[in-house]
Write a protein that holds these residues in place. Structure first.
Motif, PDB file in Angstrom:
ATOM      1  N   VAL A  28      -3.574  21.462  -2.891  1.00 18.43           N
ATOM      2  CA  VAL A  28      -3.869  21.899  -1.528  1.00 18.43           C
ATOM      3  C   VAL A  28      -3.926  20.758  -0.521  1.00 18.43           C
ATOM      4  O   VAL A  28      -3.844  20.987   0.679  1.00 18.43           O
ATOM      5  CB  VAL A  28      -5.214  22.656  -1.474  1.00 18.43           C
ATOM      6  N   SER A  29      -4.097  19.510  -0.976  1.00 13.58           N
ATOM      7  CA  SER A  29      -4.269  18.399  -0.051  1.00 13.58           C
ATOM      8  C   SER A  29      -2.923  17.819   0.351  1.00 13.58           C
ATOM      9  O   SER A  29      -1.877  18.295  -0.065  1.00 13.58           O
ATOM     10  CB  SER A  29      -5.150  17.313  -0.682  1.00 13.58           C
ATOM     11  N   SER A  30      -2.950  16.781   1.163  1.00 11.30           N
ATOM     12  CA  SER A  30      -1.707  16.187   1.664  1.00 11.30           C
ATOM     13  C   SER A  30      -1.272  14.969   0.863  1.00 11.30           C
ATOM     14  O   SER A  30      -0.859  13.972   1.422  1.00 11.30           O
ATOM     15  CB  SER A  30      -1.888  15.819   3.136  1.00 11.30           C
ATOM     16  N   GLY A  31      -1.392  15.016  -0.442  1.00 13.04           N
ATOM     17  CA  GLY A  31      -0.760  13.997  -1.252  1.00 13.04           C
ATOM     18  C   GLY A  31      -1.646  13.175  -2.148  1.00 13.04           C
ATOM     19  O   GLY A  31      -1.182  12.678  -3.155  1.00 13.04           O
ATOM     20  N   CYS A  32      -2.914  12.977  -1.800  1.00 15.85           N
ATOM     21  CA  CYS A  32      -3.765  12.113  -2.606  1.00 15.85           C
ATOM     22  C   CYS A  32      -4.366  12.850  -3.792  1.00 15.85           C
ATOM     23  O   CYS A  32      -4.312  14.069  -3.887  1.00 15.85           O
ATOM     24  CB  CYS A  32      -4.868  11.509  -1.742  1.00 15.85           C
ATOM     25  N   VAL A  33      -4.951  12.055  -4.699  1.00 14.53           N
ATOM     26  CA  VAL A  33      -5.574  12.599  -5.905  1.00 14.53           C
ATOM     27  C   VAL A  33      -7.067  12.734  -5.634  1.00 14.53           C
ATOM     28  O   VAL A  33      -7.770  11.738  -5.515  1.00 14.53           O
ATOM     29  CB  VAL A  33      -5.331  11.670  -7.114  1.00 14.53           C
ATOM     30  N   ARG A  34      -7.544  13.947  -5.494  1.00 17.62           N
ATOM     31  CA  ARG A  34      -8.940  14.168  -5.133  1.00 17.62           C
ATOM     32  C   ARG A  34      -9.755  14.584  -6.351  1.00 17.62           C
ATOM     33  O   ARG A  34      -9.249  15.278  -7.250  1.00 17.62           O
ATOM     34  CB  ARG A  34      -9.061  15.217  -4.037  1.00 17.62           C
ATOM     35  N   MET A  35     -11.021  14.156  -6.364  1.00 13.87           N
ATOM     36  CA  MET A  35     -11.926  14.451  -7.460  1.00 13.87           C
ATOM     37  C   MET A  35     -13.262  14.909  -6.893  1.00 13.87           C
ATOM     38  O   MET A  35     -13.575  14.659  -5.720  1.00 13.87           O
ATOM     39  CB  MET A  35     -12.140  13.201  -8.328  1.00 13.87           C
ATOM     40  N   MET A  36     -14.065  15.550  -7.725  1.00 12.43           N
ATOM     41  CA  MET A  36     -15.430  15.859  -7.322  1.00 12.43           C
ATOM     42  C   MET A  36     -16.187  14.553  -7.100  1.00 12.43           C
ATOM     43  O   MET A  36     -15.939  13.557  -7.803  1.00 12.43           O
ATOM     44  CB  MET A  36     -16.118  16.713  -8.387  1.00 12.43           C
ATOM     45  N   ASN A  37     -17.076  14.533  -6.127  1.00 18.35           N
ATOM     46  CA  ASN A  37     -17.759  13.276  -5.793  1.00 18.35           C
ATOM     47  C   ASN A  37     -18.486  12.673  -6.989  1.00 18.35           C
ATOM     48  O   ASN A  37     -18.456  11.461  -7.198  1.00 18.35           O
ATOM     49  CB  ASN A  37     -18.721  13.498  -4.636  1.00 18.35           C
ATOM     50  N   GLN A  38     -19.146  13.499  -7.797  1.00 13.01           N
ATOM     51  CA  GLN A  38     -19.848  12.960  -8.962  1.00 13.01           C
ATOM     52  C   GLN A  38     -18.869  12.356  -9.965  1.00 13.01           C
ATOM     53  O   GLN A  38     -19.203  11.379 -10.651  1.00 13.01           O
ATOM     54  CB  GLN A  38     -20.698  14.058  -9.627  1.00 13.01           C
ATOM     55  N   ASP A  95       0.844  -1.183   0.000  1.00  8.95           N
ATOM     56  CA  ASP A  95       0.000   0.000   0.000  1.00  8.95           C
ATOM     57  C   ASP A  95       0.889   1.245   0.000  1.00  8.95           C
ATOM     58  O   ASP A  95       1.756   1.412   0.858  1.00  8.95           O
ATOM     59  CB  ASP A  95      -0.895  -0.009   1.252  1.00  8.95           C
ATOM     60  N   THR A  96       0.653   2.137  -0.982  1.00 15.24           N
ATOM     61  CA  THR A  96       1.407   3.384  -1.040  1.00 15.24           C
ATOM     62  C   THR A  96       0.856   4.426  -0.067  1.00 15.24           C
ATOM     63  O   THR A  96       1.483   5.468   0.137  1.00 15.24           O
ATOM     64  CB  THR A  96       1.359   3.987  -2.459  1.00 15.24           C
ATOM     65  N   LEU A  97      -0.348   4.170   0.473  1.00 17.04           N
ATOM     66  CA  LEU A  97      -1.085   5.100   1.328  1.00 17.04           C
ATOM     67  C   LEU A  97      -1.663   6.271   0.542  1.00 17.04           C
ATOM     68  O   LEU A  97      -2.192   7.213   1.136  1.00 17.04           O
ATOM     69  CB  LEU A  97      -0.220   5.622   2.490  1.00 17.04           C
ATOM     70  N   TYR A  98      -1.593   6.195  -0.782  1.00 16.50           N
ATOM     71  CA  TYR A  98      -2.188   7.227  -1.626  1.00 16.50           C
ATOM     72  C   TYR A  98      -3.442   6.683  -2.288  1.00 16.50           C
ATOM     73  O   TYR A  98      -3.537   5.499  -2.613  1.00 16.50           O
ATOM     74  CB  TYR A  98      -1.182   7.730  -2.665  1.00 16.50           C
ATOM     75  N   ARG A  99      -4.399   7.568  -2.480  1.00 22.33           N
ATOM     76  CA  ARG A  99      -5.702   7.183  -3.007  1.00 22.33           C
ATOM     77  C   ARG A  99      -6.137   8.139  -4.119  1.00 22.33           C
ATOM     78  O   ARG A  99      -5.743   9.303  -4.144  1.00 22.33           O
ATOM     79  CB  ARG A  99      -6.773   7.239  -1.908  1.00 22.33           C
ATOM     80  N   VAL A 100      -6.970   7.620  -4.996  1.00 21.11           N
ATOM     81  CA  VAL A 100      -7.781   8.482  -5.859  1.00 21.11           C
ATOM     82  C   VAL A 100      -9.157   8.476  -5.195  1.00 21.11           C
ATOM     83  O   VAL A 100      -9.743   7.412  -5.005  1.00 21.11           O
ATOM     84  CB  VAL A 100      -7.874   7.943  -7.299  1.00 21.11           C
ATOM     85  N   HIS A 101      -9.648   9.634  -4.820  1.00 17.38           N
ATOM     86  CA  HIS A 101     -10.847   9.643  -3.987  1.00 17.38           C
ATOM     87  C   HIS A 101     -11.718  10.865  -4.250  1.00 17.38           C
ATOM     88  O   HIS A 101     -11.298  11.835  -4.877  1.00 17.38           O
ATOM     89  CB  HIS A 101     -10.456   9.597  -2.506  1.00 17.38           C
ATOM     90  N   GLY A 102     -12.923  10.801  -3.752  1.00 16.24           N
ATOM     91  CA  GLY A 102     -13.831  11.921  -3.864  1.00 16.24           C
ATOM     92  C   GLY A 102     -13.537  12.977  -2.821  1.00 16.24           C
ATOM     93  O   GLY A 102     -12.752  12.764  -1.891  1.00 16.24           O
ATOM     94  N   SER A 103     -14.179  14.124  -2.981  1.00 11.54           N
ATOM     95  CA  SER A 103     -14.013  15.205  -2.023  1.00 11.54           C
ATOM     96  C   SER A 103     -15.224  16.120  -2.090  1.00 11.54           C
ATOM     97  O   SER A 103     -15.712  16.427  -3.182  1.00 11.54           O
ATOM     98  CB  SER A 103     -12.743  16.013  -2.332  1.00 11.54           C
ATOM     99  N   PRO A 104     -15.711  16.573  -0.938  1.00 14.25           N
ATOM    100  CA  PRO A 104     -16.791  17.559  -0.958  1.00 14.25           C
ATOM    101  C   PRO A 104     -16.300  18.950  -1.341  1.00 14.25           C
ATOM    102  O   PRO A 104     -17.109  19.840  -1.622  1.00 14.25           O
ATOM    103  CB  PRO A 104     -17.308  17.526   0.485  1.00 14.25           C
ATOM    104  N   GLU A 105     -14.989  19.147  -1.373  1.00 14.16           N
ATOM    105  CA  GLU A 105     -14.418  20.474  -1.629  1.00 14.16           C
ATOM    106  C   GLU A 105     -14.165  20.664  -3.121  1.00 14.16           C
ATOM    107  O   GLU A 105     -13.031  20.661  -3.598  1.00 14.16           O
ATOM    108  CB  GLU A 105     -13.136  20.645  -0.808  1.00 14.16           C
ATOM    109  N   TRP A 106     -15.246  20.842  -3.876  1.00 13.22           N
ATOM    110  CA  TRP A 106     -15.158  20.960  -5.330  1.00 13.22           C
ATOM    111  C   TRP A 106     -14.295  22.140  -5.757  1.00 13.22           C
ATOM    112  O   TRP A 106     -13.716  22.146  -6.840  1.00 13.22           O
ATOM    113  CB  TRP A 106     -16.554  21.087  -5.939  1.00 13.22           C
ATOM    114  N   TRP A 107     -14.182  23.158  -4.910  1.00  8.71           N
ATOM    115  CA  TRP A 107     -13.423  24.356  -5.270  1.00  8.71           C
ATOM    116  C   TRP A 107     -11.916  24.118  -5.261  1.00  8.71           C
ATOM    117  O   TRP A 107     -11.151  24.969  -5.702  1.00  8.71           O
ATOM    118  CB  TRP A 107     -13.767  25.492  -4.307  1.00  8.71           C
TER     119      TRP A 107
END
Length: 240
Positions: A197-207, A179-191
């Protein structure tokens, strides 16, 4: 999913736009009483893509996509990577994630990435996926932010929900069986899409992460790296 089916999903909505536009053209004729009907606004494909999702375990609100740079909205594009169909490629320079399809096409999503000092790059696989995952911050993060201790692994993590940093879905990145401890994941913070701005992961809009989750199987390869602004100079690791 074949390219034909993929295109159909985009084209059907496009056809609705054309049909609505034609109807609008007819409605602009002036009646014998000299009163014109009010033109109807053609539907926008993004109205559907980023609409509220009420049937989720935690109902999602609509995303005000009009306030997001349009380049970061989900769209079908020419593939700039040359990777095999089914590969995920995260472009850390331009804040895009590509899902490669056949026929030289890819679905492109906008992403948010880790701020300076917390970026990660490399190749791996999506080992497994989770709907509405529990968030467990790594110990290194808890050391930097002691207020996260209540969500440590020993305390069971943060339960799923609209405020959970992993959002509605998560894809877990492994490399070499670890496990790299990194994720591709959703986020409520669409802006934050299109920003670092995050601590390393790949964030996307929930939809968007829901859409990606439904298209990508466990075991899919993922590459996280900076693509050149010139797609022709992209350094592919593809082997023939």
């Amino acid at each position: 999913m074949s390219e034909t089916v993929l295109k159909r999903r985009f084209v059907v909505l496009g056809g609705a736009v054309i049909a609505a536009s034609a109807a609008t053209g007819c409605s602009t004729t002036v009646s014998t009483s000299r009163r014109a009907t009010v033109p109807v606004r053609p539907p926008n494909i993004y109205d559907t893509m980023y609409a509220a999702v009420p049937d989720e375990a935690f109902p999602l609100p609509a995303i005000p996509y009009q306030r997001i740079d349009s380049r970061y909205l989900r769209q079908l594009v020419d593939d700039p990577t040359g990777e095999r169909p089914g590969t995920l490629v995260v472009d850390t320079n331009q804040h895009f994630l590509y899902l490669v399809y056949e026929g030289g096409k890819a679905i492109r999503y906008g992403v948010g990435l880790g701020r300076a000092g917390f970026e990660w790059a490399g190749d791996g696989v999506i080992q497994y996926k989770r709907e509405w995952p529990t968030w467990t911050p790594p110990q290194e993060m808890i050391m930097r932010q002691p207020e996260l201790e209540p969500y440590s692994a020993s305390n069971g993590g943060m339960p799923p929900g609209l405020k959970n940093p992993l959002g509605a879905r998560a894809l877990y990145i492994f490399r070499g069986g670890r496990d790299t401890l990194y994720r591709v994941h959703g986020s409520p913070e669409w802006w934050t899409i299109g920003k670092s701005v995050s601590s390393g992961c790949v964030r996307m809009m929930n939809q968007d992460i829901i859409d990606l989750y439904n298209r990508v199987p466990s075991g899919a390869p993922i590459m996280v790296r900076g693509l050149s602004n010139d797609p022709g100079t992209y350094s592919s690791t593809r082997t023939v």
